[in-house]
Design an enzyme around this catalytic site. Sequence first.
Site, PDB file in Angstrom:
ATOM      1  N   GLU A 159       0.792  -1.244   0.000  1.00 30.15           N
ATOM      2  CA  GLU A 159       0.000   0.000   0.000  1.00 30.15           C
ATOM      3  C   GLU A 159       0.817   1.283   0.000  1.00 30.15           C
ATOM      4  O   GLU A 159       0.589   2.173   0.817  1.00 30.15           O
ATOM      5  CB  GLU A 159      -0.979  -0.015   1.185  1.00 30.15           C
ATOM      6  CG  GLU A 159      -1.884  -1.243   1.188  1.00 30.15           C
ATOM      7  CD  GLU A 159      -2.832  -1.287   2.386  1.00 30.15           C
ATOM      8  OE1 GLU A 159      -2.706  -0.458   3.292  1.00 30.15           O
ATOM      9  OE2 GLU A 159      -3.687  -2.188   2.405  1.00 30.15           O
ATOM     10  N   GLU A 264      -6.053 -10.885  -1.165  1.00 29.82           N
ATOM     11  CA  GLU A 264      -6.861 -10.708   0.060  1.00 29.82           C
ATOM     12  C   GLU A 264      -8.339 -10.692  -0.295  1.00 29.82           C
ATOM     13  O   GLU A 264      -9.102  -9.846   0.180  1.00 29.82           O
ATOM     14  CB  GLU A 264      -6.475  -9.401   0.770  1.00 29.82           C
ATOM     15  CG  GLU A 264      -4.994  -9.298   1.075  1.00 29.82           C
ATOM     16  CD  GLU A 264      -4.609  -8.040   1.853  1.00 29.82           C
ATOM     17  OE1 GLU A 264      -5.501  -7.348   2.394  1.00 29.82           O
ATOM     18  OE2 GLU A 264      -3.401  -7.764   1.927  1.00 29.82           O
TER      19      GLU A 264
HETATM   20  C1  XIL Z   1      -6.242  -6.475   8.428  1.00 28.33           C
HETATM   21  C2  XIL Z   1      -6.477  -7.663   9.368  1.00 28.33           C
HETATM   22  O1  XIL Z   1      -7.356  -8.563   8.723  1.00 28.33           O
HETATM   23  C3  XIL Z   1      -7.065  -7.177  10.668  1.00 28.33           C
HETATM   24  O2  XIL Z   1      -7.132  -8.256  11.600  1.00 28.33           O
HETATM   25  C4  XIL Z   1      -6.229  -6.047  11.252  1.00 28.33           C
HETATM   26  O3  XIL Z   1      -6.866  -5.530  12.384  1.00 28.33           O
HETATM   27  C5  XIL Z   1      -6.023  -4.942  10.235  1.00 28.33           C
HETATM   28  O4  XIL Z   1      -5.471  -5.484   9.067  1.00 28.33           O
HETATM   29  N1  XIL Z   1      -4.997  -4.832   3.782  1.00 28.33           N
HETATM   30  C6  XIL Z   1      -3.967  -5.613   4.245  1.00 28.33           C
HETATM   31  C7  XIL Z   1      -4.179  -6.489   5.411  1.00 28.33           C
HETATM   32  O5  XIL Z   1      -2.904  -5.662   3.611  1.00 28.33           O
HETATM   33  O6  XIL Z   1      -3.020  -6.661   6.173  1.00 28.33           O
HETATM   34  C8  XIL Z   1      -5.302  -5.975   6.294  1.00 28.33           C
HETATM   35  O7  XIL Z   1      -5.540  -6.936   7.311  1.00 28.33           O
HETATM   36  C9  XIL Z   1      -6.544  -5.718   5.477  1.00 28.33           C
HETATM   37  C10 XIL Z   1      -6.282  -4.679   4.416  1.00 28.33           C
END
Ligand code: XIL
Length: 370
Positions: A159, A264
Amino acid sequence: MHFNKHVFTISAAALLLANLLLPDAAFAQKIPSLKDAFRKDFGIGTCLNNAQIEERDPATTAFIASQFNMATPENIMKSALIHPKWDTYDFTMGDKLIEFGKKHKIKINGHTLIWHSQLPSFIRGIKSADSIRTFFTDHIKTVAGHYNGKVYSWDVVNEALNEDGTMRKSVFLQHLGDDFVTEAFRLAQQAAPKTELYYNDYNNEQPKKRAGCIELIKKIKAAGVRIDGVGIQGHWHVGKVPFQDIEESILQYAALGVKVMFTELDIEVLPRNFQGADVGARMTANEQSNPYTAGLPDSVQQQLAADYEALFKLFLKHKDKVTRVTFWGVNDGDSWLNGWPIRGRTNYPLLFDRNNQPKPAFEKVIALKK
Ligand code: XIL
């Protein structure tokens, strides 16, 4: 004390026996396996939380092993957790995940070395560019070095881009300048020469952000530094999945000579007033924000299934370019979308329900391989 130990031994044995005799594992095997169905096409992954990594529930472990051949730690390799103090690293959970992967033949994608979020609290006290650079260098060397040959891949940088394709004003950009992404890959390559190295982001299938992402990838390559793949997180919304942008992105990224991954994947079904996955974003709850506590209406269920079906059709069409599809959670109950951007909602973004039972979306996806 002695009595407690005794009780523990008996209940542990009972659990083991129950699992052997009437295993949920056998039950799980009756559900067709995603990883087997798509074995020749791309890897199928999930993120894993602490309870799953520690195998606290044997039925869950068996289910995970039956469905997935790739995994990403949901949180435990993020810098706040793995590097809690300036000179202290905590590899306990990460090492357990490596063992989990070995035992269940699951490849691990490390997530993530450099990200502006979930940073250790000591970062806030740092004001000098020199100290940020020291943190940056030591962190990548130490963490990527520790897991060299153990993780299959790393999300080296997560990101780094804004929606318009410019660089996000993170602590790294502010102190290290534009080149920090290339530098992160250079350091990761040195520390983990056998590990695949990826750039990961959300909304980077959207044209402007994609253009920024393409520039980043070209810049890394122009510096003679290795980047093996790009991750499109894939946090989308039911009925609004941007199929055309996704297809265009697969083609454009692949044309750069990098692997394309969906890292994701989840599909939001609840009201939301913005797109994407900025973990810093929040929404205020109101009477309409948590509508499906009693179950998902059939119309939404069908739309979710149609969206997943069309997505997997697209992934299959480009299976020569798409190397992995990872869901952000095993089942709906695990999903971070129950807690973000509003806490305490009941969400349904994945293929399995809260009891690991296949949803209509799963049936549509698996039917593509029948
Ligand atoms: C999220 C997790 O799922 C949560 O448990 C945590 O509180 C915050 O992060 N993008 C990403 C992930 O790259 O690491 C994030 O994961 C969701 C968005």
